[in-house]
Every structure is written in C-alpha cells, then in structure tokens.
Write a protein that holds these residues in place. Sequence first.
Motif, mmCIF file in Angstrom:
data_model
loop_
_atom_site.group_PDB
_atom_site.id
_atom_site.type_symbol
_atom_site.label_atom_id
_atom_site.label_comp_id
_atom_site.label_asym_id
_atom_site.label_seq_id
_atom_site.Cartn_x
_atom_site.Cartn_y
_atom_site.Cartn_z
ATOM 1 N N TYR A 15 -9.747 5.531 -33.815
ATOM 2 C CA TYR A 15 -8.632 5.551 -34.956
ATOM 3 C C TYR A 15 -9.226 4.607 -35.956
ATOM 4 C CZ TYR A 15 -4.764 7.928 -33.040
ATOM 5 O OH TYR A 15 -3.697 8.990 -32.780
ATOM 6 N N ARG A 17 -12.389 3.951 -36.767
ATOM 7 C CA ARG A 17 -13.385 4.667 -37.506
ATOM 8 C C ARG A 17 -12.911 5.780 -38.668
ATOM 9 N NH1 ARG A 17 -16.087 6.508 -40.752
ATOM 10 N NH2 ARG A 17 -18.364 6.968 -40.595
ATOM 11 N N TYR A 18 -11.982 6.586 -38.061
ATOM 12 C CA TYR A 18 -11.312 7.660 -38.912
ATOM 13 C C TYR A 18 -9.858 7.261 -39.340
ATOM 14 C CZ TYR A 18 -15.344 9.805 -37.066
ATOM 15 O OH TYR A 18 -16.779 9.977 -36.893
ATOM 16 N N THR A 19 -9.437 6.069 -39.829
ATOM 17 C CA THR A 19 -8.202 5.538 -39.892
ATOM 18 C C THR A 19 -7.609 6.580 -41.125
ATOM 19 O OG1 THR A 19 -8.941 3.443 -39.358
ATOM 20 C CG2 THR A 19 -6.878 3.787 -40.574
ATOM 21 N N ASN A 21 -7.825 9.623 -41.722
ATOM 22 C CA ASN A 21 -7.452 11.016 -41.250
ATOM 23 C C ASN A 21 -6.405 10.860 -40.590
ATOM 24 O OD1 ASN A 21 -8.199 13.913 -40.797
ATOM 25 N ND2 ASN A 21 -8.395 13.033 -38.439
ATOM 26 N N TYR A 22 -6.115 9.742 -39.563
ATOM 27 C CA TYR A 22 -5.069 9.750 -38.798
ATOM 28 C C TYR A 22 -3.915 9.348 -39.560
ATOM 29 C CZ TYR A 22 -8.139 10.046 -34.466
ATOM 30 O OH TYR A 22 -8.875 10.472 -33.637
#
Length: 254
Positions: A15, A17-19, A21-22
């Motif tokens: 979460y 690292r890919y904030t 996208n979420y």
Amino acid sequence: MTSFKAELWRQFYLYKRYTFNYISDFFLLILMFMAIFWGGSLVGGGVLGKSLNALVVGYVLWSLIQNTISQMGTTVMNNAKSGILEQQYLMPISSKRLFLNKSIVNIIVSLAQAILILIVVMFFTNHWIKFPPVMIIPFLLALVVTVGLGYLIVSLVLRFKRIGSTLIIFQYIYLGVLLINFENYNDITKYLSCLLPICPMVSWMRLAINNKPYNIAFYFGGSLFNAILWVLIGLFIFRLTDKYVKKNGTLSLY
C-alpha cells in the motif's frame, strides 16, 4: 504468528509503494455507488427500492467481499507467476495456515476500506445511518464467510491459474444478488437465500437498520448456518485442490 506479521507488513509496504493505485481503486468504488444512487433516483426508485439503507449496506458489504476476493486472487496469481508461491509452500507452516493468514490480512485491510467507503457514501448522499448494536453479530459472521470464500478463490487459482475474468464476472453478478431484498419475499425464498454467501446477514442488517420487525431466531440461525457452510465448503475444496497441485507438481503458473 511470525508468518501472520510478515503477511501484514507485506500488505502495508504494498500500500505504501503503490498508494496512487489503491487510492484510484477506492474512488472507483465510490463513483460506482454514486452512479447506482443517481441512476436509481432518476428512474424514480429503481434499484434503490424503498430504502437507501438497503442499498448502502448491500454495497458496502459487496465492496468488502470484492476487495477481499480480488486481493486474494490477484496476490496468489502473481505469486504463482513469479515463483514466490512455490517458495511459500516450502515454509515451515501448512498451506492452510499460509492462506488463512493472507485471508485475515485481506479482511483487515478491506474492512478498513469498507468503513471509509461507508463514511464517504453517507457524506455524499447526506444520509447518515444509525447502526443498532445487534448488527455486530451478522457483520462478524459475514467476515467469517469471507474466510471461506478466500479459500475457495485460492483453490480456483491453484487449479486454473488465470481466473481474472471469472473474478470480475462473479463480483458484479454478486453485487446484484446482495442488492436483492430477500427479506421481502416468501418463506421458501428466504430459506433458499441462506445458501448464498452472506445473503442472510445482509437481510438481517437491513431489517435491523430500518427498525422493521423480524424473526431474530431465523436470521441468527440462518446466518450461523451460512457462515459454517461456506467455511466448510472453502476448506473442503481447498484441501482437494491442494492435494491435486502437490501431487501433479502444478504450483507454478506455467
């Protein structure tokens, strides 16, 4: 407990690292609800039926199921593709415990997201719901069902590897199912709805929120039966599939 902590931290760093996208996924769920809400308002009732509470409860629980199942399915598919799944099977814990940890972590994360979705939805619709204390029981039983569904999804991924389209089809068909007010139908339909995952819990929660009279013994018994049924189904299918992939050496994607 060590493996559970490791899975929890793994999810946290994903979460982090890919904030972006979420966050995008979160707002997509909000936009979908608002599209249903505005569309139902335009047609003079439509899918909204007689109660906005019913729509909100059904949609939030669906988002919880959708996040839990999609996260579980996507994670296992990616692990199978990269070879991580084979490494995980070499860990000094059973595969059943391994996927239970994944399922519980997914439920925790999805629960937090579902609560945020509920708050945002109530804010945009200016419809604040008062939740009676009895709702804790069906909600907890609904979380138990998601554990069984998690095992079922893992079984499908282990056996067929790529089930992305199947997950999408299931998610949107089940959205329609959860929005059906089974509590307003005859007794036979009510009993049959207890066979569908989480349906008796949703009906119970809608009745409780709307302060309508209902048979608490029926809904408690039906919800408990539903939770036990789907956990047993999930565990049974997983056990068969787990033995199959180990015997045939088909853990990897290719």
